[in-house]
Enzyme design. Structure first.
Site, PDB file in Angstrom:
ATOM      1  N   SER A 149       0.854  -1.184   0.000  1.00 38.47           N
ATOM      2  CA  SER A 149       0.000   0.000   0.000  1.00 38.47           C
ATOM      3  C   SER A 149       0.889   1.233   0.000  1.00 38.47           C
ATOM      4  O   SER A 149       1.989   1.209   0.576  1.00 38.47           O
ATOM      5  CB  SER A 149      -0.893   0.016   1.247  1.00 38.47           C
ATOM      6  OG  SER A 149      -1.567   1.260   1.372  1.00 38.47           O
ATOM      7  N   TYR A 163      -1.072  -0.630  10.328  1.00 41.59           N
ATOM      8  CA  TYR A 163      -1.230  -1.046   8.933  1.00 41.59           C
ATOM      9  C   TYR A 163      -0.018  -0.615   8.119  1.00 41.59           C
ATOM     10  O   TYR A 163       0.516  -1.395   7.323  1.00 41.59           O
ATOM     11  CB  TYR A 163      -2.503  -0.422   8.376  1.00 41.59           C
ATOM     12  CG  TYR A 163      -2.815  -0.782   6.945  1.00 41.59           C
ATOM     13  CD1 TYR A 163      -3.398  -1.999   6.632  1.00 41.59           C
ATOM     14  CD2 TYR A 163      -2.552   0.107   5.907  1.00 41.59           C
ATOM     15  CE1 TYR A 163      -3.718  -2.333   5.322  1.00 41.59           C
ATOM     16  CE2 TYR A 163      -2.860  -0.213   4.595  1.00 41.59           C
ATOM     17  CZ  TYR A 163      -3.438  -1.428   4.307  1.00 41.59           C
ATOM     18  OH  TYR A 163      -3.735  -1.749   3.007  1.00 41.59           O
ATOM     19  N   LYS A 167       2.622  -2.936   5.812  1.00 39.90           N
ATOM     20  CA  LYS A 167       2.751  -2.763   4.367  1.00 39.90           C
ATOM     21  C   LYS A 167       4.169  -2.362   3.973  1.00 39.90           C
ATOM     22  O   LYS A 167       4.635  -2.678   2.872  1.00 39.90           O
ATOM     23  CB  LYS A 167       1.729  -1.743   3.869  1.00 39.90           C
ATOM     24  CG  LYS A 167       0.292  -2.239   3.989  1.00 39.90           C
ATOM     25  CD  LYS A 167       0.080  -3.538   3.217  1.00 39.90           C
ATOM     26  CE  LYS A 167      -1.325  -4.064   3.287  1.00 39.90           C
ATOM     27  NZ  LYS A 167      -1.556  -5.275   2.482  1.00 39.90           N
TER      28      LYS A 167
END
Length: 298
Positions: A149, A163, A167
């Site tokens: 991402s 998160y 990533k």
């Protein structure tokens, strides 16, 4: 490079919705057999039916309920794929979750980090370990795509630190995988996929619905879970355009990267290019990361 797709087989994790489902449909439309893996069984059954309707050239679609955080579950997925089809030629480690964490990281629950790491990092590693040795043994062209991402893969969105960390790790893992495959003179390529260039309409916002008991939160949230609709409204309230990228566009970028053997599947546009330059310049100048202060993932 993998250019001759009809008759080949793709395995996609997180395939019951969003980017994973778009990938599965696109592969089936190219005449590829598709093995769809997801932890959510009812949604997976529906997805298999949808993908089968897109299949051409006699391609088949099958589903296998899989919890990528568990190595035995991913190994069972690999057994199913190789039992059903003569080869696996494309592996998309796409399953991912948001952590459900809120506030600054020093206030996070340990289970928020454990769950996100188990799915987003360990899940990718489990896929590599379960499939790549068998793909190497085939001695045929193949490709591995790991979904990262811009949030973390390029620079972290401070409000989604868990998160972002996961990533970021996927980028490094895929770089190492690419180097090791190259060193082994393997016929398998590797790519890291950055969905975008804008916010992607996926079910990641509601990933808390599949949070297992072993990673359950130990205290109630102080705020409601964020939603895509809430993000869009916040952007509009700030006078910013809430531009969106559809999963089908991401899947098309991934397919082109597989065909061309491109490592960085990173669409142009949005804020990514500018952020890459600013972050790189900050590192070269040994300067503080001031680029984070105004970073908005668009």
């Amino acid at each position: 490079m993998l250019t001759d797709l009809p008759g080949k087989t793709a395995v996609v994790t997180g395939a019951a919705s969003g980017i994973g489902l778009a990938l599965a449909k696109l592969f089936a439309g190219e005449g590829m057999n598709v093995v769809l893996a997801d932890v959510e069984e009812p949604a997976l059954e529906r997805a298999v039916q949808e993908v089968a309707q897109h299949a051409t050239a006699g391609a088949r679609a099958i589903g296998h309920v899989t919890d990528v955080s568990l190595p035995e579950s991913v190994n069972a997925l690999a057994d199913r794929a190789f039992d059903a089809f003569p080869s696996v030629d494309v592996l998309c480690n796409n399953a991912g979750v948001g952590s459900g964490a809120e506030g600054p990281m020093w206030q996070h629950e340990r289970t928020d980090w454990q769950w996100a790491f188990a799915v987003n990092i360990w899940g990718v590693f489990h896929g590599v370990q379960a499939f790549v040795p068998r793909m190497l043994a085939q001695n045929t062209p193949g490709h591995v795509v790991n979904t990262s991402s811009p949030d973390g893969g390029i620079a972290p969105l401070p409000t989604a630190s868990v998160y972002a960390v996961t990533k970021s790790a996927i980028v490094t893992m895929t770089e190492a995988l690419y180097a090791q495959l190259t060193q082994a003179d393997a016929k398998i390529g590797a790519s890291v996929l950055f969905p975008g260039p804008h916010m992607v309409r996926t079910g990641l916002w509601e990933s808390y619905r599949n949070r297992p008991d072993r990673f359950a939160k130990t205290r109630p949230r102080q705020t409601p879970y964020p939603t895509l609709e809430g993000w869009e409204q916040a952007m509009k309230s700030a006078g910013l355009e809430a531009r969106m990228t559809e999963p089908e566009e991401v899947a098309a970028h991934a397919l082109e990267g597989i065909r061309t053997g491109t490592f960085w599947i990173l669409p142009k546009g949005g804020s990514s290019d500018d952020l890459i330059r600013r972050r790189s310049q900050s590192m070269l100048e040994r300067a503080n990361p001031e680029y984070l202060e105004k970073f908005i993932l668009d």
